[in-house]
Design a protein around this motif. Structure first.
Motif, PDB file in Angstrom:
ATOM      1  N   PHE A   1       0.501  -1.421  -0.249  1.00  0.00           N
ATOM      2  CA  PHE A   1      -0.314  -0.099  -0.089  1.00  0.00           C
ATOM      3  C   PHE A   1       0.549   1.422  -0.009  1.00  0.00           C
ATOM      4  O   PHE A   1       0.346   2.219   0.404  1.00  0.00           O
ATOM      5  N   ASP A   2       2.149   1.574  -0.248  1.00  0.00           N
ATOM      6  CA  ASP A   2       2.671   2.535  -0.100  1.00  0.00           C
ATOM      7  C   ASP A   2       2.933   3.366  -1.606  1.00  0.00           C
ATOM      8  O   ASP A   2       3.199   4.166  -1.293  1.00  0.00           O
ATOM      9  N   GLY A   3       1.750   2.710  -2.965  1.00  0.00           N
ATOM     10  CA  GLY A   3       1.669   3.977  -3.535  1.00  0.00           C
ATOM     11  C   GLY A   3       2.012   3.867  -4.299  1.00  0.00           C
ATOM     12  O   GLY A   3       2.530   4.703  -5.213  1.00  0.00           O
ATOM     13  N   SER A   4       3.829   3.244  -4.886  1.00  0.00           N
ATOM     14  CA  SER A   4       4.959   3.109  -5.584  1.00  0.00           C
ATOM     15  C   SER A   4       3.666   1.987  -7.184  1.00  0.00           C
ATOM     16  O   SER A   4       2.827   1.311  -7.072  1.00  0.00           O
TER      17      SER A   4
ATOM     18  N   SER B   1       3.139  -1.469  -6.020  1.00  0.00           N
ATOM     19  CA  SER B   1       1.608  -1.475  -5.553  1.00  0.00           C
ATOM     20  C   SER B   1       0.581  -2.058  -5.825  1.00  0.00           C
ATOM     21  O   SER B   1       0.809  -1.587  -6.594  1.00  0.00           O
ATOM     22  N   LEU B   2      -0.072  -2.045  -4.880  1.00  0.00           N
ATOM     23  CA  LEU B   2      -1.500  -1.730  -5.312  1.00  0.00           C
ATOM     24  C   LEU B   2      -2.632  -0.407  -5.148  1.00  0.00           C
ATOM     25  O   LEU B   2      -3.973  -0.791  -4.517  1.00  0.00           O
ATOM     26  N   SER B   3      -1.688  -0.038  -5.149  1.00  0.00           N
ATOM     27  CA  SER B   3      -1.971   1.069  -5.267  1.00  0.00           C
ATOM     28  C   SER B   3      -2.033   1.898  -3.064  1.00  0.00           C
ATOM     29  O   SER B   3      -1.530   0.581  -2.239  1.00  0.00           O
ATOM     30  N   GLY B   4      -2.067   3.315  -3.344  1.00  0.00           N
ATOM     31  CA  GLY B   4      -1.926   3.568  -1.777  1.00  0.00           C
ATOM     32  C   GLY B   4      -3.498   4.100  -0.768  1.00  0.00           C
ATOM     33  O   GLY B   4      -4.281   3.354  -1.661  1.00  0.00           O
ATOM     34  N   ASN B   5      -3.265   4.917  -0.644  1.00  0.00           N
ATOM     35  CA  ASN B   5      -4.446   4.853   0.897  1.00  0.00           C
ATOM     36  C   ASN B   5      -5.231   6.290  -0.050  1.00  0.00           C
ATOM     37  O   ASN B   5      -4.377   6.945  -1.042  1.00  0.00           O
ATOM     38  N   GLY B   6      -6.065   6.643   0.411  1.00  0.00           N
ATOM     39  CA  GLY B   6      -6.952   7.327  -0.199  1.00  0.00           C
ATOM     40  C   GLY B   6      -6.489   8.650   0.271  1.00  0.00           C
ATOM     41  O   GLY B   6      -5.480   9.320   1.488  1.00  0.00           O
ATOM     42  N   GLU B   7      -6.632  10.364  -0.253  1.00  0.00           N
ATOM     43  CA  GLU B   7      -6.460  10.802   0.114  1.00  0.00           C
ATOM     44  C   GLU B   7      -6.575  11.729   1.121  1.00  0.00           C
ATOM     45  O   GLU B   7      -7.901  11.234   1.678  1.00  0.00           O
ATOM     46  N   LYS B   8      -6.757  12.487   1.562  1.00  0.00           N
ATOM     47  CA  LYS B   8      -6.871  12.580   3.304  1.00  0.00           C
ATOM     48  C   LYS B   8      -7.727  13.732   3.144  1.00  0.00           C
ATOM     49  O   LYS B   8      -7.430  15.022   2.533  1.00  0.00           O
TER      50      LYS B   8
ATOM     51  N   GLY C   1     -10.258   9.703   1.100  1.00  0.00           N
ATOM     52  CA  GLY C   1     -10.590  10.028  -0.442  1.00  0.00           C
ATOM     53  C   GLY C   1     -10.643   9.325  -1.123  1.00  0.00           C
ATOM     54  O   GLY C   1     -10.086   8.242  -1.268  1.00  0.00           O
ATOM     55  N   CYS C   2      -9.777   9.517  -2.224  1.00  0.00           N
ATOM     56  CA  CYS C   2     -10.205   9.183  -4.167  1.00  0.00           C
ATOM     57  C   CYS C   2      -8.661   9.131  -3.984  1.00  0.00           C
ATOM     58  O   CYS C   2      -8.020   9.082  -3.622  1.00  0.00           O
ATOM     59  N   VAL C   3      -8.365   7.163  -4.115  1.00  0.00           N
ATOM     60  CA  VAL C   3      -7.065   6.476  -4.195  1.00  0.00           C
ATOM     61  C   VAL C   3      -6.283   7.374  -5.029  1.00  0.00           C
ATOM     62  O   VAL C   3      -6.774   7.901  -6.677  1.00  0.00           O
ATOM     63  N   LYS C   4      -5.136   8.003  -5.012  1.00  0.00           N
ATOM     64  CA  LYS C   4      -4.448   8.671  -6.747  1.00  0.00           C
ATOM     65  C   LYS C   4      -3.130   8.624  -6.290  1.00  0.00           C
ATOM     66  O   LYS C   4      -2.178   8.932  -7.228  1.00  0.00           O
ATOM     67  N   THR C   5      -2.370   7.728  -6.303  1.00  0.00           N
ATOM     68  CA  THR C   5      -1.498   7.356  -5.949  1.00  0.00           C
ATOM     69  C   THR C   5      -1.216   5.488  -6.923  1.00  0.00           C
ATOM     70  O   THR C   5      -1.997   4.843  -6.884  1.00  0.00           O
ATOM     71  N   GLY C   6      -0.058   4.663  -7.982  1.00  0.00           N
ATOM     72  CA  GLY C   6      -0.074   3.523  -7.707  1.00  0.00           C
ATOM     73  C   GLY C   6      -1.173   2.913  -8.911  1.00  0.00           C
ATOM     74  O   GLY C   6      -1.466   3.683  -9.556  1.00  0.00           O
TER      75      GLY C   6
ATOM     76  N   PRO D   1     -20.976   5.597 -11.630  1.00  0.00           N
ATOM     77  CA  PRO D   1     -19.954   5.459 -11.026  1.00  0.00           C
ATOM     78  C   PRO D   1     -18.883   6.378 -10.817  1.00  0.00           C
ATOM     79  O   PRO D   1     -19.455   7.348 -10.210  1.00  0.00           O
ATOM     80  N   ARG D   2     -17.518   6.047 -10.140  1.00  0.00           N
ATOM     81  CA  ARG D   2     -17.354   6.827  -8.642  1.00  0.00           C
ATOM     82  C   ARG D   2     -15.833   6.076  -9.075  1.00  0.00           C
ATOM     83  O   ARG D   2     -14.737   5.355  -8.983  1.00  0.00           O
ATOM     84  N   CYS D   3     -14.581   6.629  -7.964  1.00  0.00           N
ATOM     85  CA  CYS D   3     -13.206   6.604  -7.874  1.00  0.00           C
ATOM     86  C   CYS D   3     -13.428   5.643  -7.151  1.00  0.00           C
ATOM     87  O   CYS D   3     -14.107   5.109  -5.830  1.00  0.00           O
ATOM     88  N   LEU D   4     -11.926   5.043  -6.946  1.00  0.00           N
ATOM     89  CA  LEU D   4     -11.956   3.716  -5.763  1.00  0.00           C
ATOM     90  C   LEU D   4     -11.357   4.587  -4.520  1.00  0.00           C
ATOM     91  O   LEU D   4     -10.321   5.702  -4.148  1.00  0.00           O
ATOM     92  N   ARG D   5     -11.884   4.409  -3.149  1.00  0.00           N
ATOM     93  CA  ARG D   5     -11.702   5.128  -2.121  1.00  0.00           C
ATOM     94  C   ARG D   5     -10.693   4.220  -1.103  1.00  0.00           C
ATOM     95  O   ARG D   5     -11.482   3.434  -1.415  1.00  0.00           O
ATOM     96  N   ARG D   6     -10.135   4.913  -0.242  1.00  0.00           N
ATOM     97  CA  ARG D   6      -9.041   4.013   1.453  1.00  0.00           C
ATOM     98  C   ARG D   6      -9.566   4.542   2.521  1.00  0.00           C
ATOM     99  O   ARG D   6      -9.229   5.695   2.055  1.00  0.00           O
ATOM    100  N   ASP D   7      -9.420   3.844   2.785  1.00  0.00           N
ATOM    101  CA  ASP D   7      -9.155   4.974   4.417  1.00  0.00           C
ATOM    102  C   ASP D   7      -8.607   3.584   5.726  1.00  0.00           C
ATOM    103  O   ASP D   7      -8.278   3.649   6.459  1.00  0.00           O
TER     104      ASP D   7
END
Length: 384
Positions: free
Chosen positions: A158-161, A164-171, A187-192, A225-231
């Motif tokens: 989850f380091d967003g590289s 990775s499987l993409s990182g966290n969502g935006e804070k 918020g929305c995942v913006k990395t990875g 339709p919407r973004c992938l979000r993570r927390d």
């Protein structure tokens, strides 16, 4: 310096190394049970040593292997759905076919006698789709929760590289949901690699704040339709998904009923006034949280679902291997989340002869008894 003293000094690094190796109690249990699995392979009619595949932890596979897995997953996300677009308008891709199958059977595959076997076949079927439909030559990696429990955001998962499987969502400003505390994103995942994917299906039973937009259909199959979000945070993983929690689950539950009930417990999280119990299954899902990860109907729409459930399967495999003869052909529970004998349409006890049918996600139907061993039935893999 005497020869004996020199030998003692030289031995110190090896003793330290041995201590480090044995610090992973789950790995110790896996190694303890491996001879039993090897013996099962030796007498298997379908799984031979030349066919045997190995699943490994995300942090232990190379950058090129990670990128190959990611590329295959993105490939499946680009392939067209095989489902009826009128019945399932939100299934835009082959990947979302798998999400629909999970949504459609959610109430009969959680808290049930087929929870472990169903998800074993489901995860394997997804692995096969990556291999057969997108040319992937590797296996399904797993996420060892205990290895990264103290800081999952900085893990290679989850380091967003780009590996990775993409990182966290935006804070963003948000509150705790029903099961998970408020994490470091929301918020929305913006990395990875998966930062630009679009979620279409669901929600059905979301547990995240702020809630995702409602689906145009009450069953969640409409296009939304919407973004992938993570927390992501360590608030659950550092309490409930440590190596010691996993090892305790394996060693302190002698029956399949106790094992899977402890694994699936989802009572909530620690507050200032209350301490509750949470199993590793829920702790993993709600360490990711967000949308769709916080909805147990649509959680496979988060790409990390598969590594999480490969670990669920690994833990079950290790538990089985501690007494393989007594723990293979055993299940416990009913055929739905409703307790046996409850309501006007009560669940009955699950049978080993009940079938697991993944519909469009797999080309064969199997009985549960054919899915209880990782080296029999359709399976031929081990964990390392």
């Amino acid at each position: 310096m005497t020869r004996l003293t020199l030998i003692g000094l030289l031995a110190v690094p090896w003793l330290l190394l041995a201590g480090l190796v044995s610090a992973d109690a789950v790995l110790d249990l896996q190694n303890k049970g491996r001879p039993s699995i090897d013996a099962q392979i030796a007498k298997s009619a379908t799984c031979t040593k030349d066919k045997l595949k190995v699943r490994r932890e995300w942090g232990d596979i190379s950058a090129s292997e990670k990128k190959a897995y990611i590329a295959a997953m993105l490939c499946v996300m680009q392939k067209p759905s095989k489902l009826d677009p009128v019945q399932f308008p939100g299934a835009k891709s082959r990947y979302e076919d798998f999400v629909v199958v999970h949504m459609n059977q959610t109430l009969t595959i959680h808290g049930t006698g087929n929870f472990l076997s169903w998800h074993r076949y489901y995860t394997w079927a997804f692995e096969r789709a990556l291999q057969q439909e997108c040319g992937y030559t590797g296996t399904q990696p797993y996420w060892d929760w205990g290895r990264w429990a103290q800081d999952p955001e900085k893990s290679p998962i989850f380091d967003g590289s780009d590996t990775s499987l993409s990182g966290n969502g935006e804070k963003i400003e948000h509150r705790a949901s029903g099961i998970a505390p408020a994490g470091n994103g929301g918020g929305c995942v913006k990395t990875g690699p998966f930062k630009n994917i679009t979620i279409h299906l669901g929600p059905v039973a979301p547990s995240t704040d702020p809630p995702p937009p409602r689906n145009p259909r009450p069953d969640g199959y409409g296009s939304n339709p919407r973004c992938l979000r993570r927390d992501i945070s360590n608030q659950l993983s550092s309490r409930y998904a440590r190596t010691e929690n996993i090892a305790r689950l394996i060693t302190s539950t002698a029956t399949i009923g106790a094992f899977q009930d402890t694994m699936q417990a989802a009572g909530g999280f620690i507050t200032n006034t209350t301490t509750v119990t949470m199993g590793v299954h829920a702790a993993g899902h709600f360490t990711i949280a967000g949308d769709p990860g916080g909805d147990f109907y649509t959680s496979p729409n988060d790409p990390a679902f598969w590594a999480h459930h490969a670990m669920i399967d690994r833990v079950w495999t290790v538990w089985q291997s501690q007494d393989l003869a007594g723990r293979l052909q055993v299940i416990a529970g009913g055929t739905s989340m409703m307790p046996v004998g409850f309501g006007s349409s009560p669940s009955r006890l699950q049978s080993l002869d009940d079938v697991v049918d993944l519909g469009v996600a797999a080309d064969r139907v199997y009985r549960i008894r054919d899915l209880v061993s990782v080296v029999d039935g359709p399976f031929c893999y081990v964990y390392e």
